[in-house]
Design a protein around this motif. Structure first.
Motif, PDB file in Angstrom:
ATOM      1  N   ARG A 115       0.843  -1.214   0.000  1.00  0.00           N
ATOM      2  CA  ARG A 115       0.000   0.000   0.000  1.00  0.00           C
ATOM      3  C   ARG A 115       0.871   1.254   0.000  1.00  0.00           C
ATOM      4  O   ARG A 115       0.602   2.208  -0.725  1.00  0.00           O
ATOM      5  CB  ARG A 115      -0.932  -0.005   1.229  1.00  0.00           C
ATOM      6  CG  ARG A 115      -1.899   1.112   1.272  1.00  0.00           C
ATOM      7  CD  ARG A 115      -3.003   0.891   0.227  1.00  0.00           C
ATOM      8  NE  ARG A 115      -3.512   2.163  -0.209  1.00  0.00           N
ATOM      9  CZ  ARG A 115      -3.537   2.581  -1.465  1.00  0.00           C
ATOM     10  NH1 ARG A 115      -3.115   1.815  -2.426  1.00  0.00           N
ATOM     11  NH2 ARG A 115      -4.004   3.750  -1.790  1.00  0.00           N
ATOM     12  N   SER A 140       2.524   1.589  -3.415  1.00  0.00           N
ATOM     13  CA  SER A 140       1.533   2.011  -4.408  1.00  0.00           C
ATOM     14  C   SER A 140       1.225   3.500  -4.283  1.00  0.00           C
ATOM     15  O   SER A 140       1.124   4.221  -5.284  1.00  0.00           O
ATOM     16  CB  SER A 140       0.252   1.192  -4.240  1.00  0.00           C
ATOM     17  OG  SER A 140      -0.729   1.630  -5.130  1.00  0.00           O
ATOM     18  N   THR A 141       1.101   3.984  -3.053  1.00  0.00           N
ATOM     19  CA  THR A 141       0.875   5.411  -2.831  1.00  0.00           C
ATOM     20  C   THR A 141       2.077   6.218  -3.292  1.00  0.00           C
ATOM     21  O   THR A 141       1.924   7.285  -3.903  1.00  0.00           O
ATOM     22  CB  THR A 141       0.574   5.675  -1.344  1.00  0.00           C
ATOM     23  OG1 THR A 141      -0.570   4.903  -0.968  1.00  0.00           O
ATOM     24  CG2 THR A 141       0.317   7.146  -1.080  1.00  0.00           C
ATOM     25  N   ASP A 149       1.943   6.564  -6.991  1.00  0.00           N
ATOM     26  CA  ASP A 149       0.970   7.594  -7.368  1.00  0.00           C
ATOM     27  C   ASP A 149       1.558   8.986  -7.204  1.00  0.00           C
ATOM     28  O   ASP A 149       1.394   9.850  -8.078  1.00  0.00           O
ATOM     29  CB  ASP A 149      -0.309   7.467  -6.532  1.00  0.00           C
ATOM     30  CG  ASP A 149      -1.188   6.304  -6.942  1.00  0.00           C
ATOM     31  OD1 ASP A 149      -1.022   5.795  -8.077  1.00  0.00           O
ATOM     32  OD2 ASP A 149      -2.044   5.902  -6.135  1.00  0.00           O
ATOM     33  N   ALA A 167      -4.881   8.820  -8.216  1.00  0.00           N
ATOM     34  CA  ALA A 167      -4.383   8.734  -6.837  1.00  0.00           C
ATOM     35  C   ALA A 167      -5.527   8.871  -5.836  1.00  0.00           C
ATOM     36  O   ALA A 167      -5.581   8.129  -4.843  1.00  0.00           O
ATOM     37  CB  ALA A 167      -3.325   9.809  -6.588  1.00  0.00           C
ATOM     38  N   HIS A 225      -7.460   5.645  -5.849  1.00  0.00           N
ATOM     39  CA  HIS A 225      -6.723   4.614  -5.094  1.00  0.00           C
ATOM     40  C   HIS A 225      -6.846   4.847  -3.593  1.00  0.00           C
ATOM     41  O   HIS A 225      -6.988   3.904  -2.820  1.00  0.00           O
ATOM     42  CB  HIS A 225      -5.252   4.588  -5.498  1.00  0.00           C
ATOM     43  CG  HIS A 225      -5.031   4.083  -6.882  1.00  0.00           C
ATOM     44  ND1 HIS A 225      -3.836   4.222  -7.532  1.00  0.00           N
ATOM     45  CD2 HIS A 225      -5.833   3.431  -7.747  1.00  0.00           C
ATOM     46  CE1 HIS A 225      -3.906   3.688  -8.731  1.00  0.00           C
ATOM     47  NE2 HIS A 225      -5.122   3.207  -8.885  1.00  0.00           N
ATOM     48  N   TRP A 226      -6.753   6.094  -3.184  1.00  0.00           N
ATOM     49  CA  TRP A 226      -6.836   6.420  -1.761  1.00  0.00           C
ATOM     50  C   TRP A 226      -8.217   6.070  -1.212  1.00  0.00           C
ATOM     51  O   TRP A 226      -8.346   5.499  -0.131  1.00  0.00           O
ATOM     52  CB  TRP A 226      -6.516   7.891  -1.552  1.00  0.00           C
ATOM     53  CG  TRP A 226      -6.506   8.283  -0.118  1.00  0.00           C
ATOM     54  CD1 TRP A 226      -7.503   8.897   0.565  1.00  0.00           C
ATOM     55  CD2 TRP A 226      -5.470   8.048   0.835  1.00  0.00           C
ATOM     56  NE1 TRP A 226      -7.156   9.078   1.884  1.00  0.00           N
ATOM     57  CE2 TRP A 226      -5.899   8.560   2.067  1.00  0.00           C
ATOM     58  CE3 TRP A 226      -4.213   7.462   0.763  1.00  0.00           C
ATOM     59  CZ2 TRP A 226      -5.126   8.506   3.216  1.00  0.00           C
ATOM     60  CZ3 TRP A 226      -3.447   7.415   1.896  1.00  0.00           C
ATOM     61  CH2 TRP A 226      -3.899   7.930   3.099  1.00  0.00           C
ATOM     62  N   SER A 284      -4.732  -0.259  -5.155  1.00  0.00           N
ATOM     63  CA  SER A 284      -4.532   0.059  -6.568  1.00  0.00           C
ATOM     64  C   SER A 284      -4.352  -1.244  -7.336  1.00  0.00           C
ATOM     65  O   SER A 284      -4.217  -2.315  -6.743  1.00  0.00           O
ATOM     66  CB  SER A 284      -3.318   0.966  -6.762  1.00  0.00           C
ATOM     67  OG  SER A 284      -2.126   0.219  -6.693  1.00  0.00           O
TER      68      SER A 284
END
Length: 186
Positions: free
Chosen positions: A104, A107-108, A111, A166, A169-170, A175
Motif C-alpha cells: 500500500r 503504491s501510494t 501515485d 491517486a 486509489h486512496w 490500486s
C-alpha cells in the motif's frame, strides 16, 4: 425464444440471425475523442502523402513534417488516456512478495511520483512554449510553440488524471498494483 435458442445464430430455416450488443460509449471521455480527431488527421495526412508520392509521383513536401507533429500530439494526448485508465506499463512482481501494508505504501509512493513527474513535465513544457514561438516549422510557416502547446496540454491532462487516479486509489484503499487481477476503468 428460450435462452438455449439465443446461443444459436441460425433460425429454423437455416438463415443467419445475430443481434449486436448495444454500443456503450459512456466509458469514453472528451480527451478520447480529441485524440481520435488528431489520429484521423494523422491518417488523412499519411494517406495524402501516400497518394501524392505513389499515385501522382509528386510527393507533397509538407505531409511528412505534419505527420510527425500529429503523431507527437496523438502520443501525448493518448498518454492521458492511459493515465486515466491506469494502463501504463507497471511492474507488479514485487507486490506479490511484500506484506500488504508495504504494498500500500509503495503504491501510494508510485501515485505521488507519477503526479510529480507529470507536473514537472507540464511545467517544463509550459516554460518551453514561449521560447519556441520564434522557431518556425520547416515546411509550414507556423511557430513550433503550437506543437509544444499541445504537448504541454497532454502533460497537464496526464497530471490531472494522475491526481484523479491517486484519489481513486486512496478512496478504495488499493490500486491495481496491489491487486493485479482487478482491473480499473476510469
Amino acid at each position: 425464444m428460450s435462452s438455449d435458442d439465443d446461443e444459436h445464430v441460425l433460425d429454423e430455416s437455416g438463415r443467419f440471425h445475430a443481434t449486436d450488443a448495444p454500443v456503450d460509449l459512456s466509458g469514453y471521455k472528451w480527451e478520447d475523442w480529441l485524440a481520435l480527431v488528431f489520429f484521423w488527421l494523422l491518417a488523412l495526412d499519411v494517406f495524402y502523402q501516400f497518394f501524392t508520392r505513389y499515385v501522382l509521383s509528386d510527393s507533397a513536401a509538407w505531409t511528412e513534417e505534419i505527420a510527425r507533429y500529429l503523431l507527437i500530439v496523438v502520443t501525448f494526448i493518448g498518454a492521458s488516456l492511459a493515465v486515466r485508465r491506469n494502463t501504463h506499463i507497471h511492474v507488479e512482481f514485487i507486490y506479490r512478495y511484500v506484506p500488504a501494508a508495504v504494498g500500500r505504501v509503495l503504491s501510494t509512493f508510485v501515485d505521488l511520483v507519477r503526479i510529480g513527474f507529470f507536473g514537472y513535465a507540464s511545467w517544463l513544457s509550459l516554460e518551453l512554449m514561449p521560447k519556441m514561438q520564434v522557431l518556425k516549422m520547416t515546411v509550414i510557416d507556423l511557430p513550433m510553440s503550437y506543437v509544444y502547446g499541445l504537448v504541454a496540454f497532454g502533460f497537464l491532462m496526464c497530471t490531472l488524471r494522475s491526481i484523479e487516479v491517486a484519489v481513486r486509489h486512496w478512496r478504495q484503499g488499493w490500486s491495481v498494483l496491489e491487486r493485479p487481477g482487478e482491473a480499473e476503468t476510469g
